[in-house]
Design an enzyme around this catalytic site. Structure first.
Site, PDB file in Angstrom:
ATOM      1  N   GLY A 263      21.981  25.989  50.438  1.00 53.79           N
ATOM      2  CA  GLY A 263      22.024  25.792  49.006  1.00 53.79           C
ATOM      3  C   GLY A 263      21.211  26.841  48.270  1.00 53.79           C
ATOM      4  N   GLY A 265      18.359  28.400  45.819  1.00 57.63           N
ATOM      5  CA  GLY A 265      16.988  28.085  45.458  1.00 57.63           C
ATOM      6  C   GLY A 265      15.966  28.530  46.477  1.00 57.63           C
ATOM      7  CD  GLU A 288      27.438  25.796  47.182  1.00 54.44           C
ATOM      8  OE1 GLU A 288      27.955  25.133  46.266  1.00 54.44           O
ATOM      9  OE2 GLU A 288      26.242  25.698  47.494  1.00 54.44           O
ATOM     10  CG  ASN A 378      19.086  22.799  38.210  1.00 58.76           C
ATOM     11  OD1 ASN A 378      18.637  22.996  37.086  1.00 58.76           O
ATOM     12  ND2 ASN A 378      18.426  23.118  39.306  1.00 58.76           N
ATOM     13  N   GLY A 382      27.287  22.322  45.003  1.00 55.68           N
ATOM     14  CA  GLY A 382      28.186  22.179  46.142  1.00 55.68           C
ATOM     15  C   GLY A 382      27.606  21.366  47.281  1.00 55.68           C
TER      16      GLY A 382
END
Length: 508
Positions: A263, A265, A288, A378, A382
């Site tokens: 993910g 971040g 992603e 946020n 995904g």
């Protein structure tokens, strides 16, 4: 340079300023814009929209791939352009407007937005605004550093505005793999059988007659906001490395693992970067977002190939990667997000998904989106696409936040994005909880023992023991289940829930 980038015959007849192109967007329209995690967004037309709205108010529904960079969501929010926004954002100003109810935000799994559009469940796209590094002779749009939902927006829109960004490297052309699934019920299987499967075209194929405006720009993506790894994220990475080593020893994985997803971040980026220190080889990614950690692994020789929907990089990494694309060309691919996040492909490839939890409860339910169950951060992004369909669904988080005032492990999460059924592994700096094959009461013991911070561990055990005395398959004390969040709301800290135990009393 512009003539080399734009090969469509007669293209100069369609050249407009950003302000002229923005006039094509009118009050009440639905607009689809390129942009995915601060990469590849249209950069000039949104600014022109904000300026126009400051003098002549109007509002639109804005759809993107994910978050926009260059403070565009902030500018559009401040100008009151946004009536409705989907499917993801990270901007502080927009977040405030969402939580105040001034902007209607639809939080969606990132694989689903264009499916809903394609099946006419979200209305129509009036105008698409797409950043490109080139336009082909046939009018094909070559995206820049992200694909996101740009392809479907351009195909479905009545009109298309192309921002031709001459600052984007020409070498991006050829990195993209654009494939659009057929309409149901006659859809054929999507033939992605490995991360490096190329099944589409290197450009977005549209009727060139739909290109209503071409705006020539020169702008850079916003840099990634991820922070460098720290001691705690390194511990999380170490726990994961040890877990993967155990899976290899048990014969469930090989040293190549399975395709990795991480993910967006700081947390996921740091953990992924830490894998370069593990005993792994010939790794691949089906993810992603390709962050700095992707290129750390590529440069280390541990990662052979990375497929994603965008590249979101720090300034130093962006300069190094975008200035040397030939070094990475044969090891990178950018796809539409409905493919990068497609549940069927994720399950077929056996992806190992590593995402970040805002909080988790003692049974393994994960909250990724809402503070105290009400305030949007946020969006789910995904993570849900991967969590339910991966071979291994892993969520990572530090055990506390706000200098210890907030425990990331609580009796019951205040909002559930990923149910206990979709979470296999939880990891904090204190340890790793392998939840596979465990019943709820067993999961609670493992999560508390291995992941919770010592400050809160005793209070969590006390809650769980009292709940077990009341009975139930998933025991809870309903009147106390959200008391930790209530303490945070009223006192600004969860420490009050641990303090009575420290003093030898009972949980309030």
């Amino acid at each position: 340079m512009a003539d080399q980038r734009c090969r469509l015959p007669g293209w100069r007849d369609r050249v407009m300023t950003a302000e002229q192109a923005a006039e094509l967007i009118q009050d009440g329209m639905t607009v689809g814009m390129s942009g995915f995690t601060r990469a590849g967004e249209a950069k000039a037309v949104p600014v022109a929209l904000a300026r126009r709205a400051a003098e002549n108010p109007f509002s639109i529904t804005l759809m993107t791939g994910a978050s926009l960079g260059n403070d565009l969501d902030k500018l559009l929010t401040e100008a009151n352009v946004l009536a409705r926004r989907m499917p993801f954002q990270v901007d502080t100003t927009l977040r405030r407007a969402i939580n105040d109810g001034r902007v209607m935000f639809i939080d969606q799994h990132l694989s689903e937005t264009v499916e809903l559009l394609r099946n006419q469940q979200l209305g129509k796209i009036d105008v698409a605004v797409v950043e490109a590094c080139a336009i082909t002779e046939s009018g094909g749009i070559v995206p820049t550093t992200s694909v996101g939902n740009s392809a479907s927006y351009a195909i479905l829109a009545e009109k298309v505005i192309v921002e031709l960004n001459l600052a984007a490297p020409a070498g991006l052309e050829g990195l993209h793999d654009i494939y659009i699934p057929q309409m149901r019920p006659n859809r054929q299987p999507i033939p992605v059988v490995a991360p490096d499967s190329r099944i589409g075209t290197p450009y977005i194929p549209i009727d060139p007659a739909k290109i209503a405006a071409i705006v020539v720009t020169e702008g850079k993506d916003s840099p990634s906001t991820v922070l460098p790894p720290d001691a705690e994220t390194q511990l999380i990475a170490d726990h994961l490395i040890a877990f993967f080593e155990g899976e290899i020893a048990a014969g469930r994985l090989t040293p190549s693992l399975l395709p990795l997803q991480a993910g967006i971040g700081t947390m996921a980026n740091a953990v992924m970067s830490g894998l370069k220190d593990g005993p792994f080889e010939n790794l691949s990614m089906y993810s992603e977002v390709l962050q700095d950690s992707t290129f750390d692994l590529l440069d280390s020789g541990k990662l052979n190939f990375a497929s994603g929907s965008s590249m979101t990089l720090s300034p130093q990494r962006a300069e190094q990667v975008l200035g040397n694309l030939d070094v990475y060309r044969d090891r990178l691919m950018l796809r539409p997000q409905e493919l990068s996040n497609h549940p069927g492909i994720v399950r077929r490839l056996g992806v190992i998904a590593i995402n970040t939890a805002l909080e988790a409860d003692i049974y393994g339910n994960v909250n990724s989106t809402h503070v105290c169950g009400t305030r949007m951060m946020n969006g789910i992004g995904g993570s849900g696409d991967f969590a339910r369909n991966s071979q291994l669904s892993i969520f990572v988080t530090k055990s506390v936040a706000k200098s210890g005032d907030v425990s990331s492990f609580v009796p019951f999460v205040s909002h559930i994005d990923h149910t206990e059924h979709d979470v296999d592994i939880l990891v904090s700096e204190h340890g790793l909880a392998d939840l596979r094959g465990l019943a709820p009461r067993e999961r609670a013991r493992v999560i508390i023992d291995r992941c919770a911070d010592p400050l809160y561990k005793e209070a969590l055990n006390a809650y769980f023991e009292e709940a077990c005395q009341r009975g139930g398959h998933t025991p809870h004390c309903l009147e106390k289940a959200l008391s930790w969040h209530q303490s945070l709301e009223t006192r600004g800290t969860m420490r009050a829930m641990a303090a009575p135990l420290i003093e030898g009393g009972n949980v309030a």
